[in-house]
Design an enzyme around this catalytic site. Structure first.
Site, PDB file in Angstrom:
ATOM      1  N   LYS A   4       0.847  -1.229   0.050  1.00 19.39           N
ATOM      2  CA  LYS A   4       0.183   0.046  -0.161  1.00 19.39           C
ATOM      3  C   LYS A   4       1.009   1.277   0.083  1.00 19.39           C
ATOM      4  O   LYS A   4       0.429   2.479  -0.372  1.00 19.39           O
ATOM      5  CB  LYS A   4      -0.908  -0.001   1.270  1.00 19.39           C
ATOM      6  CG  LYS A   4      -2.118  -1.237   0.980  1.00 19.39           C
ATOM      7  CD  LYS A   4      -2.805  -1.329   2.578  1.00 19.39           C
ATOM      8  CE  LYS A   4      -3.880  -2.305   2.405  1.00 19.39           C
ATOM      9  NZ  LYS A   4      -3.195  -3.526   2.242  1.00 19.39           N
ATOM     10  N   LYS A  16       1.514   4.823   5.512  1.00 13.05           N
ATOM     11  CA  LYS A  16       2.636   3.785   5.211  1.00 13.05           C
ATOM     12  C   LYS A  16       3.966   4.222   4.425  1.00 13.05           C
ATOM     13  O   LYS A  16       5.026   4.046   4.792  1.00 13.05           O
ATOM     14  CB  LYS A  16       2.280   2.437   4.719  1.00 13.05           C
ATOM     15  CG  LYS A  16       1.166   1.802   5.578  1.00 13.05           C
ATOM     16  CD  LYS A  16       0.632   0.577   4.851  1.00 13.05           C
ATOM     17  CE  LYS A  16      -0.233  -0.243   5.748  1.00 13.05           C
ATOM     18  NZ  LYS A  16       0.484  -0.828   7.009  1.00 13.05           N
ATOM     19  N   VAL A  46      -0.330 -11.256   4.205  1.00 12.70           N
ATOM     20  CA  VAL A  46       0.068 -12.361   5.203  1.00 12.70           C
ATOM     21  C   VAL A  46      -1.187 -13.319   5.084  1.00 12.70           C
ATOM     22  O   VAL A  46      -2.259 -12.856   5.767  1.00 12.70           O
ATOM     23  CB  VAL A  46       0.529 -12.071   6.751  1.00 12.70           C
ATOM     24  CG1 VAL A  46       0.752 -13.121   7.379  1.00 12.70           C
ATOM     25  CG2 VAL A  46       1.737 -11.020   6.365  1.00 12.70           C
ATOM     26  N   GLY A  48      -4.084 -15.335   6.012  1.00 10.23           N
ATOM     27  CA  GLY A  48      -4.921 -15.734   7.120  1.00 10.23           C
ATOM     28  C   GLY A  48      -4.705 -14.713   8.373  1.00 10.23           C
ATOM     29  O   GLY A  48      -5.318 -14.748   9.462  1.00 10.23           O
ATOM     30  N   ARG A 128     -13.981  -1.345  -4.797  1.00 10.16           N
ATOM     31  CA  ARG A 128     -14.284  -0.016  -3.532  1.00 10.16           C
ATOM     32  C   ARG A 128     -13.436   1.152  -3.895  1.00 10.16           C
ATOM     33  O   ARG A 128     -12.281   0.845  -4.411  1.00 10.16           O
ATOM     34  CB  ARG A 128     -14.347  -0.662  -2.408  1.00 10.16           C
ATOM     35  CG  ARG A 128     -15.341  -2.013  -2.000  1.00 10.16           C
ATOM     36  CD  ARG A 128     -15.022  -2.653  -0.753  1.00 10.16           C
ATOM     37  NE  ARG A 128     -13.789  -3.311  -0.709  1.00 10.16           N
ATOM     38  CZ  ARG A 128     -13.130  -4.047   0.390  1.00 10.16           C
ATOM     39  NH1 ARG A 128     -13.818  -4.087   1.361  1.00 10.16           N
ATOM     40  NH2 ARG A 128     -12.168  -4.707   0.013  1.00 10.16           N
TER      41      ARG A 128
END
Length: 203
Positions: A4, A16, A46, A48, A128
């Site tokens: 991101k 970030k 990552v 899960g 979105r």
């Protein structure tokens, strides 16, 4: 850091990117003989983790319908163990000011849905606001400073903060106009491979 931070299109990604810049520029204030040096690692989703689409799909499986924003959408994937190992390896290699990016497999979100819930109906709901079609880990403008190693890319700093430190790595410059994104990535997970990974995560 995460994908991101590369070419951010929303405020979350911009923060970030600011974090990346602040940590790397911190080397300017530590002094040439400092015991503390700063570098950054950047990787994708990552598997899960909290906020990951995988637990979301597992929950939606009960309804029999999985919402997909766009059937073309792709993402990078890394397991938690791989992420931790990469951080430790980067700590061993770092001179100060680098941005380390692992080579990761990509996968289409629609294929991920088929891997998790092959029996579910897929409903396309549209992208979105603030969402990317493909993730970028090394944008074109940063690739001019990037070198390629066997397992990763390293975006080198604009300034050599520690002239007396010798790099613990060697690599070759990436090709001109290179960009590392999940859509053009040469390495993709198959549905079978992701099914096996998700099975291990559930265990």
């Amino acid at each position: 850091s995460t994908d991101k931070a590369a070419n951010p299109i929303n405020l979350y990604g911009a923060t970030k990117l600011c974090s990346d810049k602040i940590f790397i520029s911190g080397n300017s204030y530590t002094g040439k003989r400092a015991r503390t040096i700063f570098s950054v690692v950047r990787y994708g989703n990552v598997l899960g983790s909290r906020g990951s689409v995988i637990p979301f799909f597992c929950e939606k499986k009960k309804t029999g319908v999985l919402p997909i924003t766009d059937e073309r959408m792709t993402r990078f994937w890394i397991t938690l163990d791989q992420a931790v190992d990469f951080v430790f390896k980067s700590l061993e290699r770092m001179v100060g000011g680098e941005l380390f990016v692992p080579k990761l497999p990509s996968m289409k979100i629609v294929d991920l849905a088929r891997a998790i819930c092959p029996e579910c109906e897929i409903k396309i709901v549209g992208i979105r606001p603030g969402e990317k079609l493909h993730e970028v880990m090394i944008p074109f403008d940063e690739s001019r400073k990037a070198i390629e190693l066997e397992d990763c890319y390293i975006i080198q700093p604009d300034f050599r903060f520690y002239e007396h430190r010798k790099p613990q790595y060697s690599g070759k410059p990436v090709e001109k106009e290179f960009e590392y994104d999940s859509g053009t990535n040469p390495c993709f997970f198959t549905v079978k491979q992701m099914t096996e990974l998700v099975g291990k995560w559930r265990e």
